[in-house]
Design a protein around this motif. Structure first.
Motif, short mmCIF file in Angstrom:
data_model
loop_
_atom_site.label_atom_id
_atom_site.label_comp_id
_atom_site.label_asym_id
_atom_site.label_seq_id
_atom_site.Cartn_x
_atom_site.Cartn_y
_atom_site.Cartn_z
N THR A 106 0.71 -1.08 0.04
CA THR A 106 0.04 -0.12 -0.15
C THR A 106 0.74 1.35 0.07
O THR A 106 0.45 2.13 -0.66
N TYR A 109 1.94 4.01 -2.66
CA TYR A 109 1.32 5.25 -3.21
C TYR A 109 2.24 6.47 -2.94
O TYR A 109 2.22 7.61 -3.51
N LEU A 112 4.09 6.86 -6.07
CA LEU A 112 3.21 6.93 -7.09
C LEU A 112 2.72 8.44 -7.06
O LEU A 112 2.68 8.93 -8.15
N VAL A 113 2.55 8.90 -5.91
CA VAL A 113 2.07 10.46 -6.00
C VAL A 113 2.90 11.44 -6.72
O VAL A 113 2.49 11.92 -7.38
N ALA A 161 -3.29 0.58 -4.09
CA ALA A 161 -2.46 1.78 -4.00
C ALA A 161 -2.64 2.54 -5.13
O ALA A 161 -2.22 3.73 -5.04
N VAL A 162 -3.03 2.29 -6.44
CA VAL A 162 -3.54 3.25 -7.58
C VAL A 162 -4.50 4.09 -7.25
O VAL A 162 -4.17 5.13 -7.42
N TRP A 164 -5.46 4.63 -4.27
CA TRP A 164 -4.98 5.45 -2.99
C TRP A 164 -4.49 7.00 -3.75
O TRP A 164 -4.58 7.98 -3.23
N THR A 165 -3.31 6.61 -4.58
CA THR A 165 -2.90 7.54 -5.52
C THR A 165 -3.89 8.58 -6.12
O THR A 165 -3.57 9.93 -5.98
#
Length: 308
Positions: A106, A109, A112-113, A161-162, A164-165
């Protein structure tokens, strides 16, 4: 110095609460199905914000929102929809993985952000690319099996996680225009409603199951959202931003330790190596990113509190 030390302690406690929330989610799945657990958890999370909203409204001056009320509600509902997708994928996936692995996956992110800033034309530091490489290598050791396949639970958590981003970026877009607590309340209520509706049609909800999962639900709803949310605000008022970010990222370590000591979840040498690489990548990626002036750095730390 004393105030800074107290702020760091508050942030460390926050990271511990968030990390152990993954353990609570695992335990809750022994009694309730995913959508039921999330529905009740986010409903309690929303209710736990009411005292803060009351205090904000009557005990301190609050800046007026720059958007009409109906737009604020709409923004909150969209945020709640994205949150519902992210939390659902995480909660379903955590059934087939460990608390520690779920936390580390998780945490992708966090990388990723800022990486998504490339799509917005922002300059990306070399350290971020290095952090991504280390995190992906760690993800390989942590989740990929010998036959080069990704476990289904790990895959769901990674997809989460995608989302969440996406959730963080959506909040960042409007955070400066709305009252944060009001936005959080609407998104939690939306997520709770969607989860309970899906649960009503796809799961069996029993009073015995709710009683069995009462402690994990209370921890996930009140502790992870209400208490940790407040501590995060208190801590970040005094903490240095870089230190705050790194301290809060320790939630992954607390999740792994909690899974080991409370659930007897053991990680192999390669899985531990994967955790170490991911943690290193997260730290490396965050440091230059905290120097950006895009405004995302503040919303990420705030958003971590809202989505737990």
């Amino acid at each position: 110095m004393t105030m800074r030390w107290q702020a760091n302690v508050a942030l460390l406690v926050t990271a511990g609460i968030w990390g152990l929330a993954f353990v609570a989610q695992r335990v809750g799945m022994e009694y309730l199905e995913p959508f039921t657990f999330n529905g009740i958890r986010f409903l309690l999370g929303a209710l736990s914000l009411l005292p803060l909203l009351w205090w904000q409204q009557y005990r301190k001056p609050v800046a007026k929102e720059s958007l009409p009320r109906f737009r604020v509600v709409g923004i909150g509902v969209v945020a709640g929809l994205i949150l519902f997708l992210a939390a659902s994928l995480q909660q379903i996936g955590i059934v087939d993985t460990t608390a520690g692995k779920a936390a580390f996956v998780t945490s992708m992110y966090i990388v990723l952000v800022p990486l998504s800033g490339v799509l917005l034309g922002r300059r990306v530091e070399f350290s971020l690319w290095l952090g991504c490489l280390l995190s992906l290598l760690g993800l390989y050791f942590l989740c990929i099996r010998e036959d080069l396949t990704l476990a289904f639970g790990d895959l769901l958590v990674l997809l989460g996680a995608v989302f969440w981003t996406m959730h963080i970026l959506w909040i960042d877009r409007f955070a400066s225009q709305v009252q944060v607590l009001s936005l959080a309340l609407w998104q939690f209520m939306t997520c709770a409603l969607l989860s309970l509706v899906v649960a009503a049609f796809t799961e069996t909800i029993t009073l015995a199951g709710i009683k069995g999962a009462l402690s994990p639900i209370l921890y996930g709803g009140i502790g992870s959202v209400g208490i940790a949310y407040t501590l995060q605000i208190v801590g970040q008022k005094r903490a240095e931003p870089t230190q705050a970010s790194l301290i809060l990222s320790l939630e992954t370590v607390f999740a792994a330790l909690g899974g080991y000591f409370l659930l007897q979840e053991f990680l192999s040498f390669w899985e531990l190596l994967g955790c170490l690489l991911m943690m290193t990548g997260i730290v490396v990626a965050q440091i230059p990113w905290l120097n950006w002036r895009s405004g995302v750095k503040d919303s990420l730390r705030l958003e971590k509190a809202e989505i737990k």
